[in-house]
Enzyme design. Structure first.
Site, PDB file in Angstrom:
ATOM      1  N   ASP A   1     -24.543  80.747  34.818  1.00  0.00           N
ATOM      2  CA  ASP A   1     -24.466  79.717  33.804  1.00  0.00           C
ATOM      3  C   ASP A   1     -25.461  78.672  34.280  1.00  0.00           C
ATOM      4  O   ASP A   1     -25.191  77.918  35.208  1.00  0.00           O
ATOM      5  CB  ASP A   1     -23.040  79.138  33.775  1.00  0.00           C
ATOM      6  N   HIS A   2     -26.646  78.663  33.670  1.00  0.00           N
ATOM      7  CA  HIS A   2     -27.719  77.877  34.289  1.00  0.00           C
ATOM      8  C   HIS A   2     -27.402  76.386  34.306  1.00  0.00           C
ATOM      9  O   HIS A   2     -27.984  75.643  35.081  1.00  0.00           O
ATOM     10  CB  HIS A   2     -29.074  78.151  33.621  1.00  0.00           C
TER      11      HIS A   2
ATOM     12  N   HIS B   1     -21.122  76.402  28.977  1.00  0.00           N
ATOM     13  CA  HIS B   1     -21.634  75.155  29.545  1.00  0.00           C
ATOM     14  C   HIS B   1     -20.650  73.996  29.411  1.00  0.00           C
ATOM     15  O   HIS B   1     -20.322  73.324  30.376  1.00  0.00           O
ATOM     16  CB  HIS B   1     -22.952  74.758  28.886  1.00  0.00           C
TER      17      HIS B   1
END
Ligand SMILES: NC(=O)c1ccc[n+]([C@@H]2O[C@H](COP(=O)([O-])OP(=O)(O)OC[C@H]3O[C@@H](n4cnc5c(N)ncnc54)[C@H](OP(=O)(O)O)[C@@H]3O)[C@@H](O)[C@H]2O)c1
Lengths: 373, 511
Positions: free
Chosen positions: B199-200, B262
């Site tokens: 999950d960047h 996010h």
């Protein structure tokens, strides 16, 4: 950036800085500008002539570390004033486009008679609650009165032991300065070794390679051909390797028969059950500092490891050869070790570097043999 | 997993950053967009920073025909185009590129995995990578499970020598059921501690800084609770439309694309209890407790607590833009939401009764992500002398992107004989205090995975818990008549109904 001369008085300096800020805010036209300062940096310069050079070195540093910088230097013998103070402040633009006050520069140039005032002015000018770094740009005057006064303010002292004129004579003195329990020290000679140490350590990462590090029996550190004595960087790297490999008790090995060419110093060190031959030698490459490191295991292993500076000086190449495997090479860019870059890195560290202090101790054990060089 | 049998004594000391064991990263879908845009630039940068081990290698695996040389050339071009460094240094690139290999192979063909296996052994021999592997699935999610099974069948998923890790990209499923199925299929082959779900957002410096901000300072934690906090807002706004990902986005929508991963992670970091240590397990366990304390919205509450929207034509940043339904590749009657706002509660002792408002959308006026903590008003309004003096509540705004920073809004007296109260802000910006731009999220995450540190990756439990909060919303939407989309103009802050979610006279902060 314009410099304004002010009387040597902390209150007046602060007042002038506030004035400079306001005019920056008016110039920007967008209301008040942000102000960011993360530390104090006190820079001691060898001579007034060095101030300009030091101020230029600060430019890239303040981009990373907005700060109040106070430059101090002895005045030239023919200077008119006993003590001369200038201030400047300037707005920077961050990489995201914010304008902010990030650089305040105060320079104080004093004749010996006014030296005593300098430390008290500096003391009044350092910003409260932020760390104070003292960058002492003249290794040979380390320990003088002003140094002793300013070090009390400093949470960290930055020096470059490569500037020492006589390593063998000066090392013990410098070493003792660094041993005080309440001062952290950054030695730029040690900082320049970070990329060397990183790459040397990487040669032995992983279970297939780590065993070789314990079988190293010969270490050669080669340094540049400038100057006629051993250089601090090379001494520190050799000391680091010997210490980390667990060897102690260095014994100088006298030059054999007809003196080997260029060899500067050789020691034999011991560890339970094994010995290490450690050599420092001057190579043919131009310049200062470490040029190459050669590591090898005992004969039956025939494993060798080399890290060397590339011809253009901007990178390091590594090569390792293990028995029964093709050689593994690699080249990485390290950039130039400019003083600005090195100092910038040091400003990120607050605590003491315990390993450096240990390495210093080992280096001190090696210095007596340097006279053989 | 093979532990280091022996320590490397040269690794001691504060200045040497950790570098992973020599390893090979096998990228499935190496011919694709993600590899060129994110992975290669990140890997090359890590190598430039000397953070990768000497023998580090990459094996690209996809159907497109290429040989090693062509792959290297394509990757060089990608790094020059998408990396931030401009043209690469020739020698440094060549040294890095010696470790790049490519296999034209079909992810469904068992014999191609046999070729992969022998190539990997050859790389181990040549480059000392010692059986350590990262498998990166940069392919559409529909092929995740298939590749994992093939790796298993070929004996590549586990091994005597070295470690094996798997990185997968979002989306992790499209609802609770499919997420569970995907997790189950993968967990038949890899243990949870081998699985790294990227999950960047979690790789972003400021997201990590949230923990430092909360737990390295003594002054915030005591007021970080229902006694002092009125509510929390989390906004993730994008100015872009669907760009070139129409078919993906049509299937996904804002709730799946942003909230499931996010925003729920940011919410968890904002609301979590102090962990016992910064260890991966401890931090992830505390985050999970937050998600578990959020009661799913069911029945009527879907309509009272969730607002969905889709943008029509409008103006963004001085440019006229089309509505969602007129974008290329989008169904002209699409009911996919491009905006969603939610009111959630974290029902635990710290937060009971404090609303957490989340909103995210495309084609909003600004590109930014921020967390706003609105504090309760002072108990007695002593200074409300005139109607023009409105004492506004204290806000703590944590800006995650762009221009990361923290600002605190408080009230001050306007200079002059009368007492007029004005809100002022105290601003802290990372960019002005720390000059360096931080490493990209992918750099950080790829390195962490190679180092075996899962702290910043999503755990299976968190993924499934987030889905269990959101799946009832998706189901309710599916059972309702189609909404009257579009309901907000591109360039606005979403549909008007989003404003009425906020209770007690509060409103969204205009960032
Ligand atoms: N691009 C981004 O910025 C981004 C952002 C977040 C998440 N992701 C996720 O990252 C993954 C990869 O993204 P991407 O944009 O690189 O995808 P992509 O370009 O569409 O696909 C990557 C490669 O996968 C192969 N591929 C395509 N369809 C396949 C199929 N049905 N079966 C097996 N292989 C197939 C193709 O290579 P060959 O034809 O050569 O085999 C293609 O080059 C996806 O899961 C995506 O959701 C991407």
């Amino acid at each position: 950036m314009s410099h304004t001369e002010v009387p040597a008085d902390a209150g007046k300096v602060e007042k002038e800085l506030r004035h400079l800020w306001r005019s920056e805010a008016e110039k920007s036209g967008t209301g008040p500008v942000l102000c960011s300062r993360t530390l104090n940096l006190v820079v001691y310069c060898l001579a007034a002539a060095d101030l300009q050079a030091a101020a230029e070195l600060l430019d890239p540093i303040v981009m990373q570390h907005p700060c109040r910088a106070i430059l101090v230097s002895p005045a030239a013998a023919n200077a008119e004033q006993e003590i001369h103070t200038e201030v400047s402040a300037s707005c920077l633009t961050s990489h995201t486009g914010n304008r902010y006050i990030g650089r305040e520069l105060i320079s104080i140039v004093a004749k010996p008679a006014a030296q005593a005032r300098v430390a008290s002015i500096v003391r009044a000018l350092v910003l409260p609650d932020l760390p104070v770094f003292l960058w002492w740009r003249d290794a040979n005057s380390l320990g003088n009165d002003l140094f002793q006064q300013l070090r009390e303010l400093a949470s960290r002292i930055i020096v470059d032991s490569a500037g020492l004129e006589d390593l063998q004579a000066d090392w013990p003195r410098v070493h003792s300065l660094f041993q005080s329990p309440d001062t952290a020290v950054s030695d730029l000679a040690w900082s320049r070794l970070t990329s060397w140490r990183q790459l040397i350590a990487q040669l032995f990462d992983g279970p297939a390679r780590t065993p070789y590090v314990h079988r190293l029996r010969r270490v050669v550190v080669e340094f540049g051909n400038e100057g006629s004595s051993v250089q601090a960087d090379a001494l520190l790297l050799a000391a680091w390797l010997a210490r980390q490999l667990g060897f102690r008790n260095p014994q100088p090995v006298p030059p054999q028969g007809a003196r080997e060419q260029n060899v500067s110093a050789v020691w034999e060190l011991s560890r339970t059950g094994s010995r290490l031959r450690l050599e420092l030698r001057q190579g043919k490459r131009p310049g200062h500092g470490v040029c190459a490191v050669f590591l090898s295991c005992d004969e039956k292993d025939a494993a060798t490891f080399v890290v060397s500076r590339t011809q253009d000086g901007k990178g390091l190449a590594t090569r390792s050869e293990l028995p029964g495997q093709p050689p593994l090479r690699r080249l990485v860019r390290t950039g130039e070790d400019s003083p600005s870059r090195l100092v910038s890195r040091e400003l990120e560290i607050l605590g003491r570097d315990a390993l450096y202090e240990e390495v210093l101790r080992m280096a001190s054990d090696l210095t007596p043999a340097l006279s053989a060089a | 997993m093979a532990a280091l049998t022996m320590e490397n004594p040269l690794r001691e000391g504060i200045r040497l950053e950790r570098t992973p064991d020599p390893c090979v990263m096998v990228i499935f879908g190496a011919s694709g967009d993600l590899t060129r845009r994110k992975l290669m630039p990140a890997l090359y940068n890590l190598s430039r920073e000397r953070l990768l081990p000497a023998g580090f290698s990459v094996v690209g695996f996809s159907r497109t025909e290429m040989n090693d040389e062509q792959f290297r050339a394509a990757m060089k071009e990608a790094v020059e185009q998408f990396g931030e460094q401009g043209p690469v240094d020739r020698e440094a690139w060549e040294s890095f590129a010696e470790g790049l290999f490519y296999l034209s192979a079909h992810p469904g063909h068992p014999e191609d995995y046999a070729s992969l296996s022998s190539l990997l052994e050859e790389v181990d021999r040549q480059r000392g990578t010692n059986g350590n592997r990262v498998y990166y699935l940069a392919v559409p999610p529909s092929s995740f499970a298939g590749i994992v099974q093939q790796l298993d069948a070929a004996g590549l998923a586990q091994g005597e020598k070295g470690w094996r890790r798997l990185i997968i990209e979002k989306p992790f499923g499209h609802d609770l059921q499919s997420a569970r199925e995907l997790n189950q299929a993968i967990s038949k082959v890899f243990h949870e501690e081998q699985i790294y779900r990227i999950d960047h957002y979690l790789g972003k410096e400021t997201v990590q800084n949230l923990l430092v901000f909360r737990f390295a300072n003594g002054i915030f934690e005591p007021i970080w609770n229902r006694r002092y906090v009125n509510h929390v807002q989390i906004t993730a706004a994008e100015t872009v439309g669907v760009e070139n990902r129409a078919s993906y986005y049509e299937e996904s929508g804002a709730l799946r694309d942003m909230v499931q991963n996010h925003l729920s992670q940011v919410l968890a970091l904002t609301a979590m209890e102090p962990p016992a240590s910064m260890g991966a397990d401890e931090v992830r366990a505390e985050k999970l407790k937050v998600l578990r304390a959020i009661p799913p919205l069911v029945g009527d509450r879907v309509n009272s607590c969730v607002v969905r929207g889709q943008y029509g034509p409008g103006w963004v940043d001085g440019k006229q833009v089309a509505g969602y339904r007129s974008e290329p590749g989008i169904n002209p009657n699409s009911t996919t939401e491009t905006f969603v706002a939610l009111k959630l509660f974290v029902e635990n002792w710290r937060w009971a009764g404090v609303p957490f408002y989340l909103r995210t959308g495309k084609r909003l006026p600004k590109h930014l992500t921020e967390i706003v903590i609105q504090f309760r008003q002072a108990p007695l309004l002593l200074f409300n002398h005139t109607p023009t003096d409105q004492v506004s509540p204290n806000l703590l705004v944590i800006r995650i992107q762009p221009d990361e920073g923290i600002s605190l809004k408080f009230n001050a007296k306007q200079p002059g004989p009368a007492v007029h109260v004005r809100p002022v802000t105290m601003d802290f910006r990372y960019s002005t205090s720390f000059g360096m731009a931080s490493a990209s999220a992918y750099e950080r995450l790829l390195l962490d995975c190679m180092l075996g540190d899962p702290s910043l990756f999503a755990h299976r439990d968190a993924v499934e818990t987030a889905w269990s909060i959101l799946t009832p919303i998706l189901e309710a939407w599916a059972s309702q008549p189609a909404p009257s989309f579009p309901n907000y103009a591109a360039g606005s802050w979403g549909p008007a109904e989003a404003d009425s979610l906020l209770q007690g006279g509060c409103c969204w902060r205009q960032p």
